[in-house]
Structures are given as structure tokens and as C-alpha cells.
Design a protein around this motif. Structure first.
Motif, mmCIF file in Angstrom:
data_model
loop_
_atom_site.group_PDB
_atom_site.id
_atom_site.type_symbol
_atom_site.label_atom_id
_atom_site.label_comp_id
_atom_site.label_asym_id
_atom_site.label_seq_id
_atom_site.Cartn_x
_atom_site.Cartn_y
_atom_site.Cartn_z
ATOM 1 N N LEU A 2 0.858 -1.178 0.000
ATOM 2 C CA LEU A 2 0.000 0.000 0.000
ATOM 3 C C LEU A 2 0.892 1.226 0.000
ATOM 4 N N GLY A 3 0.705 2.057 -1.003
ATOM 5 C CA GLY A 3 1.443 3.301 -1.113
ATOM 6 C C GLY A 3 0.469 4.461 -1.089
ATOM 7 N N SER A 4 0.967 5.626 -1.366
ATOM 8 C CA SER A 4 0.157 6.839 -1.345
ATOM 9 C C SER A 4 0.145 7.489 -2.723
ATOM 10 N N THR A 5 -0.995 8.088 -3.058
ATOM 11 C CA THR A 5 -1.065 8.813 -4.326
ATOM 12 C C THR A 5 -0.293 10.129 -4.251
ATOM 13 N N SER A 6 0.261 10.446 -3.085
ATOM 14 C CA SER A 6 1.145 11.613 -3.012
ATOM 15 C C SER A 6 2.407 11.370 -3.838
ATOM 16 N N ALA A 7 2.592 10.136 -4.296
ATOM 17 C CA ALA A 7 3.705 9.810 -5.187
ATOM 18 C C ALA A 7 3.597 10.561 -6.513
ATOM 19 N N ARG A 45 -1.738 2.349 -4.773
ATOM 20 C CA ARG A 45 -1.532 3.695 -4.241
ATOM 21 C C ARG A 45 -2.889 4.268 -3.849
ATOM 22 N N LEU A 46 -3.000 4.645 -2.579
ATOM 23 C CA LEU A 46 -4.268 5.045 -1.996
ATOM 24 C C LEU A 46 -4.460 6.551 -1.961
ATOM 25 N N ALA A 47 -5.693 6.954 -2.290
ATOM 26 C CA ALA A 47 -6.117 8.338 -2.061
ATOM 27 C C ALA A 47 -6.305 8.510 -0.560
ATOM 28 N N GLY A 48 -6.814 9.641 -0.136
ATOM 29 C CA GLY A 48 -7.053 9.897 1.286
ATOM 30 C C GLY A 48 -8.011 8.875 1.875
ATOM 31 N N ILE A 49 -7.598 8.257 2.947
ATOM 32 C CA ILE A 49 -8.386 7.189 3.568
ATOM 33 C C ILE A 49 -9.357 7.800 4.574
ATOM 34 N N TYR A 50 -10.616 7.381 4.466
ATOM 35 C CA TYR A 50 -11.599 7.798 5.455
ATOM 36 C C TYR A 50 -12.496 6.611 5.797
ATOM 37 N N GLY A 51 -13.253 6.761 6.858
ATOM 38 C CA GLY A 51 -14.167 5.728 7.332
ATOM 39 C C GLY A 51 -14.227 5.802 8.840
ATOM 40 N N ASN A 73 -8.818 13.725 -3.038
ATOM 41 C CA ASN A 73 -9.433 12.465 -3.458
ATOM 42 C C ASN A 73 -9.500 11.547 -2.255
ATOM 43 N N PHE A 74 -10.558 10.738 -2.183
ATOM 44 C CA PHE A 74 -10.755 9.852 -1.037
ATOM 45 C C PHE A 74 -11.080 8.436 -1.472
ATOM 46 N N ILE A 75 -10.894 7.515 -0.526
ATOM 47 C CA ILE A 75 -11.299 6.117 -0.682
ATOM 48 C C ILE A 75 -11.696 5.613 0.712
ATOM 49 N N HIS A 76 -12.812 4.912 0.776
ATOM 50 C CA HIS A 76 -13.295 4.382 2.051
ATOM 51 C C HIS A 76 -12.446 3.179 2.450
ATOM 52 N N VAL A 77 -12.152 3.069 3.738
ATOM 53 C CA VAL A 77 -11.287 2.005 4.248
ATOM 54 C C VAL A 77 -11.831 0.614 3.906
#
Length: 177
Positions: A2-7, A45-51, A73-77
Motif C-alpha cells: 500500500l502506497g500513497s497517491t502523493s507519489a 496507491r491510496l487516495a485519502g483514507i476515510y471511514g 481524493n478519497f477512498i473508504h477504508v
């Protein structure tokens, strides 16, 4: 992995997908790419995680969010968990994906929504240092034949807010008893 889209660097035009060059000056990216290229690691690569436990409205309440026209940008956990399982089951070694709900929003719109729905004070408007990026998750959704279970940030925030409010009310009643 799991990486970050901040890449991916901020982008002023178009959508950001897996074809956009990443910032290889970041040490963690060198490690991710090494594992992907040499060992076949699958990189999501994950967008901002929320949940639950990661509540966007609480970030606004605590002053952690700027009221800007910067894209976020977001993605639900729970979608992350399901996507990881599907990627493990179906992906080719060395695949790279972007995981997001596919609806880039401005922080200013989210701040306005929170003010309208729950009277959460909006931070003062600020000018962003960059305009962010608009992420495109089509590759992961198509290749894994996955339909997001939590595609609507605003509806999910309503659910989280109701759940947290209910928990606070139950806690208050328990303290009175």
C-alpha cells in the motif's frame, strides 16, 4: 504494497492515472518500485483514507483542513480492504493501481457541505500552494471487476456522523445510569 497517491505530482490538466510519472526522489517510492520491479509486488496507491475512526468532518472541526480550491481524493477504508483482497487474487505480479472513489473534490466544497449539513464552522478561505490532482481509479476497477461499495463521500460522511452521534448519545445515557 500500500502506497500513497502523493507519489504523483500535482497536475493542472487532465486526470492522474498509473501512467503519470511518480516522484522518484522520495525514498519510500524507491523501495516500493524496487519491490514491484524485482519481486513482483502489487502496488496499490491510496487516495485519502476515510471511514470509521478516520472522519473527514473531525479533521475540519480540529482545524486540520484548509478551505481551498485544491483537489482532494478519497477512498473508504472498507473499499481498500476489498480491493486489496481482489488485487491479491486477480492481479499480475508487478501491477500498479490507484485506489480512489473516482470523484475528486475541492476542500472548499467539503467545508461548505459540512457547514450546511452540520453547522461546522468553515475555516477561512486560503489559496492553495498547488491545485492538487484528480485521480482516476479506472484501471483497478476494470481489471479487478470491482464496484465500489462506498462511492459517495457525502453519503458516507452522513452515515459516519449518525453512527458517532448515536454512540455519543448511548455513552451519555450509560453515564447517567
Amino acid at each position: 504494497i500500500l502506497g500513497s497517491t502523493s507519489a504523483y505530482p500535482p497536475k493542472t490538466d487532465g486526470l492522474t492515472n498509473e501512467e503519470v510519472d511518480v516522484n522518484m526522489n522520495l525514498p519510500r517510492l524507491k523501495s516500493e518500485e524496487h519491490l514491484r520491479e524485482n519481486y513482483g509486488a502489487i502496488l496499490v496507491r491510496l487516495a485519502g483514507i476515510y471511514g470509521p475512526g478516520r472522519h473527514v468532518l473531525n479533521w475540519i472541526r480540529r482545524g486540520l483542513v484548509n478551505n481551498t480550491d485544491r483537489y482532494v481524493n478519497f477512498i473508504h477504508v472498507k473499499d481498500i480492504a476489498s480491493l486489496c483482497i481482489e488485487a491479491f487474487r486477480k492481479s499480475e505480479p508487478g501491477s500498479t493501481y490507484i485506489a480512489s472513489d473516482g470523484t475528486p473534490r475541492h476542500w472548499s466544497d467539503i467545508c461548505q457541505f459540512s457547514a450546511t449539513e452540520w453547522n461546522i464552522p468553515k475555516p477561512k478561505p486560503t489559496i492553495p500552494k498547488d491545485l492538487g490532482k484528480r485521480l482516476c481509479p479506472q484501471k483497478i476497477l476494470k481489471e479487478l471487476n470491482y464496484q465500489l461499495r462506498h462511492p459517495n463521500l457525502y453519503e458516507e460522511l452522513r452515515k459516519i456522523e449518525r453512527t458517532e452521534a448515536g454512540a455519543k448519545n448511548r455513552e451519555s445515557v450509560n453515564h447517567q445510569i
